[in-house]
Design a protein around this motif. Sequence first.
Motif, mmCIF file in Angstrom:
data_model
loop_
_atom_site.group_PDB
_atom_site.id
_atom_site.type_symbol
_atom_site.label_atom_id
_atom_site.label_comp_id
_atom_site.label_asym_id
_atom_site.label_seq_id
_atom_site.Cartn_x
_atom_site.Cartn_y
_atom_site.Cartn_z
ATOM 1 N N THR A 20 -0.372 -97.355 -48.098
ATOM 2 C CA THR A 20 -1.608 -96.778 -48.637
ATOM 3 C C THR A 20 -2.666 -96.670 -47.549
ATOM 4 O O THR A 20 -2.940 -97.650 -46.834
ATOM 5 C CB THR A 20 -2.156 -97.628 -49.798
ATOM 6 O OG1 THR A 20 -1.204 -97.615 -50.872
ATOM 7 C CG2 THR A 20 -3.479 -97.064 -50.314
ATOM 8 N N THR B 3 -6.646 -95.695 -46.810
ATOM 9 C CA THR B 3 -7.969 -95.456 -47.395
ATOM 10 C C THR B 3 -8.716 -94.454 -46.518
ATOM 11 O O THR B 3 -8.640 -94.523 -45.284
ATOM 12 C CB THR B 3 -8.778 -96.760 -47.495
ATOM 13 O OG1 THR B 3 -8.916 -97.341 -46.199
ATOM 14 C CG2 THR B 3 -8.109 -97.746 -48.430
ATOM 15 N N THR C 1 -7.826 -92.999 -51.726
ATOM 16 C CA THR C 1 -6.564 -93.520 -51.197
ATOM 17 C C THR C 1 -5.439 -92.492 -51.273
ATOM 18 O O THR C 1 -5.339 -91.718 -52.236
ATOM 19 C CB THR C 1 -6.123 -94.785 -51.952
ATOM 20 O OG1 THR C 1 -6.053 -94.486 -53.354
ATOM 21 C CG2 THR C 1 -7.084 -95.932 -51.715
#
Length: 753
Positions: A362, A364, A355
């Motif tokens: 955020t 991923t 992340t």
Amino acid sequence: MNPKKLLLLTALACALAAAYYLDVGQYLNLSYFKAQQAEINNYVAANHIASLALFFVIYVAVTALSIPGAALMTLVAGALFGLLEGLVLVSFASTLGATLAMLVSRTLLRDSIQQRFADAFKTVNAGIEKEGALYLFTLRLVPVVPFFVINLVMGLTNMPARTFFWVSQVGMLAGTAVYVNAGTQIANIDSLSGILSPQLMGSFVLLGLFPLLAKRAMEMVKRRQVYKAYPKPKQFDEDLVVLGAGSGGLVTAYIAAMVKAKVTLIEKHQMGGDCLNTGCVPSKALIRSGKFMADVNRSADLGFRAANVEFDFADVMQRVQRVVQTIEPHDSIERYTGLGVNVVQGEGKITSPYTVEVNGHTITARNIVVATGARPFVPPIKGIEHIDYLTSDNVWNLQQQPKRLIVLGGGPIGCELTQSFARLGSKVTQVEMLPRLMTKEDEDVSLAVQQRFVNEGVDVRLNHRALEFVVRDGEKVLICENLCSQSKDKTVEIPFDEVLVAVGRAANTSGFGLEELGIETNANGTLAVNEYLQTRYPNIYAVGDVVGPYQFTHTSAHQAWYAAVNALFGKFKKFKVDYSVIPWATFTEPEVARVGINEQEAKQQGINYEVTRFDVAELDRAIADEEAHGFVKVLTAAGSDKILGATIVGEQAGDLIAEYVMAMKHKIGLNKILGTIHIYPTLAEMNKYAAGEWKKARKPEGLLGWVEAFFRWQRRDERGALATEPRRYGSLGVQAGSTTQIGNDKGAELVSD
């Protein structure tokens, strides 16, 4: 030859001669043993200890001398001494004999072979140092690789003898046990093909794969260990997230987008990084303006009585910014968005191996590439915090030319900016703690640059260590220590208006989550990565100045290909980054460009080399351009035209080095460069002429003597005497004894008696 080598070679030759004379081979076959087995068994029963000792000595001798027969003797050990005793006997005898063979190979051949194939053995030795034990263990488990070949080849490497001994001992144990056990049933074996059955060989091959499978299993265990605190997301937003939009980050993102991967590129400052905004591009623009002023100042050399230029320093700096702005679209957000890259402006932080947080959001990602670059290093000199110093980052903001400028540092950046400011009219003092400028280059290269600086009015202070900055009565002063001074007081004071700090660059490794993840750094502050550019987390890669080992824009782009491909396709195939042919240039005048090793590096590494030099003062185009200065220096492997490295000092060196880069990359020697047509008159001819110097130094004098005698014989008349009558050359009207040039092309032949 070394007396020890000569003695060993003599002893080895005598031993092999004796083996040949006694026809040892007749005893090392299965039919001979089976015919004599009853008699041998009786001797062993009556003299068991002596038999063990004798067999041990013979086995060691056979393996040490690389005489075929080790497989048979292993069978015989089982037949004579049984499984347990035979296994112990052969295990130690074979290991000792193999180690002796390895040491013989090392003593007689290693130095000369490694010198001759230095480049290849760099990789080999690096692999042996890192995983040599595993390589050897695997080879020992697979008997399809000849026993004696392994011994001799390992002798050519740098593997320690003790490592070779214990790995061979362990690695050969399983195979030895199989052969010794088969020997206990020797009465049922008619030939060695009985033991080397396809089924048994298949078992050995599978056994040989065991350490590789074990290694993969260990990697999986380590991977689980390093990731255990970070649960893997069930799905990912991106295939790749890249931190930093300099050369390394841009190329990584570009490649990912081209193969249709989802990629996000995060940049907190300016697209293009240091190269576009504060490095390569603005410095070359300033260098070009400085070169124009230098040409004006030597107008008489070009046939002009006088030339004058009026300029404002602020206009020059505005031109520098204009050049940056013209190139800017190549690295712009709009361009990369159009290519399919998701470009985010903000400060990214890696919060886990999967992340990245940016602007409160955020992301991923399956893989992350760190391309955060480097910054100018500012040394902790006393009082520097009170001086408004310049670096390669902020020097481009200057609008008023410094009258007195100190440049701290004699590396490429310091030298380029020293000369540029001096040519534009600043009084420049260059301060370098070491004995010469550009210490990574050979001494003659450094001296050529230093001499030009001095001729252009630069005050070069070598062996001067900066101690303190002070301000006295409103005037800034640098206090230095003259390391070569013989007087008691070694201090030197240099007044200045501005100081430019150019003593190196420090990798940007902090502030974006690496410390929290425990990602290691090297002693020089760069990120620690493996040969695939992976950090301790296999899905986090690093490229460019933040990782080194070369802080060049083109090297960052080179690394970016490996990082992108390994990150996206590494589960199928990974590629080790290749640093074998890395060129670079320092854009001073004379320009300096290099690829491969130079003389000082060859000496440090103990490489046997030959050097060829061509003086650019002899080149027609350089003379016509009034640029007849500098040289080409090529290092070749001893006794070969293989190029180990090349340095060019002179006009357009950075462009001209490309021919040697191509030659080294594709293993083209000087003979082929010599046989390649180069346009006349061009500066590129210097590369061909350098190859010609190499060839001329190796012309076959003995053969040419015979050829001269042949031509002399052909010139004799029918009576066997040399022709002495004047010869006419048709319409040319040239008599024997005179010399004229035919045609006006370069290299035209001379007609002469």
